[in-house]
Design an enzyme around this catalytic site. Structure first.
Site, PDB file in Angstrom:
ATOM      1  N   PRO A   2      10.233   0.567  12.280  1.00  0.00           N
ATOM      2  CG  PRO A   2       8.460  -0.798  11.766  1.00  0.00           C
ATOM      3  CD  PRO A   2       9.407  -0.500  12.847  1.00  0.00           C
ATOM      4  CD  GLU A   3      10.734   6.597  14.542  1.00  0.00           C
ATOM      5  OE1 GLU A   3      10.408   7.781  14.416  1.00  0.00           O
ATOM      6  OE2 GLU A   3      11.711   6.235  15.205  1.00  0.00           O
ATOM      7  CG  HIS A  89      11.838 -14.666  13.530  1.00  0.00           C
ATOM      8  ND1 HIS A  89      11.215 -15.155  14.656  1.00  0.00           N
ATOM      9  CD2 HIS A  89      13.166 -14.722  13.773  1.00  0.00           C
ATOM     10  CE1 HIS A  89      12.150 -15.481  15.543  1.00  0.00           C
ATOM     11  NE2 HIS A  89      13.324 -15.232  15.029  1.00  0.00           N
ATOM     12  NE  ARG A 107      11.017  -6.584  20.517  1.00  0.00           N
ATOM     13  CZ  ARG A 107      11.216  -5.420  21.130  1.00  0.00           C
ATOM     14  NH1 ARG A 107      11.925  -4.478  20.535  1.00  0.00           N
ATOM     15  NH2 ARG A 107      10.710  -5.194  22.300  1.00  0.00           N
TER      16      ARG A 107
END
Length: 271
Positions: A2-3, A89, A107
């Site tokens: 994500p930007e 996750h 992550r």
DNA sequence: AGGGTGACCTGTCGGC
DNA sequence: TGCCGACAGGTCACCC
């Protein structure tokens, strides 16, 4: 993943349907980057009044306090009337009167943080140093040029740093510099006024375009409905090392700056 | 004060 | 097939 465009696409995909919802259940999975900052039970009964974005943070306003959500490198949100059992996750699950919002983040560089108000020190720590929003009118070309004049660092690093302008991540930094014809290693303070103005426009264009196309799908980006974007199909340089430049056919090069990959065309981008 | 580096964590991919 | 290292979209804490 994500930007700014991906975060904004995510925001738009669930802001309306979740507004007005009352939180019925709230649960966290494995630890994320920072602790929630309150007991999950404390959030039950609170109402969501709006969803905003600041840089790459989502701000979920509640009738009391707000939640700061960051997607880190690998986070994505889903919002639907009903979601199935939690998967590996899935690290936040917020059941509301209007649907369930769920954070999936392998992550765990992402975060969900509750703060009692926007004046809280945590907000200052996380958002206080952030630069101007690139898609807002406050992003002024002349101010941008003047700010660049104060930075000795390579322009790519300056864009990533986020204290001058927010939301430009590793993909869009390379893409914006290609569009502006500027070599990523060039010291920011060496950029002329006219080139700075061109870069200013390139940043706006590339981010705006990416938002319109639904974000990048470089690996697996989806909005909160699970739909993919299609920006990567059009990337000019990112992840294209060795392939012909779409403009001049010269081979795209790859280098490393600050431990991050940079892609550029040595013909189209000049010092 | 600004600028550079390491750290956080998991999955995937390429090379041997 | 299996193991091992390199690398992935972010950014804070720490060092000089």
């Amino acid at each position: 993943m994500p930007e700014l465009p991906e975060v904004e696409v995510t925001r738009r995909s669930f802001a309306e349907p979740i507004t007005g919802a009352v939180i019925r259940q709230f649960q966290m999975g494995k630890p994320l980057r920072w602790p929630l900052g309150c007991s999950p039970a404390k959030l039950v009964g609170k109402q969501i009044t709006s969803v905003r974005r600041r840089g790459k943070y989502l701000l979920i306003d509640l009738n009391q306090g707000l939640l700061l959500v960051h997607l880190g490198m690998s986070g994505s949100l889903r919002f639907a009337p009903q979601l199935g059992p939690l998967q590996t996750h899935d690290h936040m699950d917020m059941v509301t009167s209007q649907g369930t919002l769920r954070l999936h983040d392998p992550r765990r560089f992402g975060a969900v943080v509750y703060v009692p108000s926007e004046a809280s020190p945590t907000v200052q720590k996380l958002l206080g140093h952030l630069g101007v929003e690139p898609l807002d009118d406050g992003f002024d070309p002349l101010d941008f040029y003047r700010a660049l004049q104060t930075k000795k660092t390579a322009i790519k690093q300056v864009l990533l740093h986020g204290d001058l302008v927010v939301g430009v991540g590793n993909i869009y930094a390379s893409e914006a510099l290609f569009r502006a014809g500027i070599r990523p290693t060039l010291a920011a303070q060496k950029i002329s006024k006219s080139r700075a103005q061109r870069l200013h426009q390139s940043i706006r264009d590339v981010l705006h375009h990416a938002v319109e196309r639904g974000g990048s799908t470089l690996n697996d980006f989806t909005n909160a409905h699970g739909e993919q974007g299609q920006f990567q199909i059009e990337a000019m340089v990112y992840d294209r090392q060795g392939l012909p430049c779409r403009i001049c056919k010269n081979k795209i090069k790859k280098m490393v700056q600050g431990q991050r990959a940079t892609y550029y065309c040595s013909v189209c981008q000049k010092n």
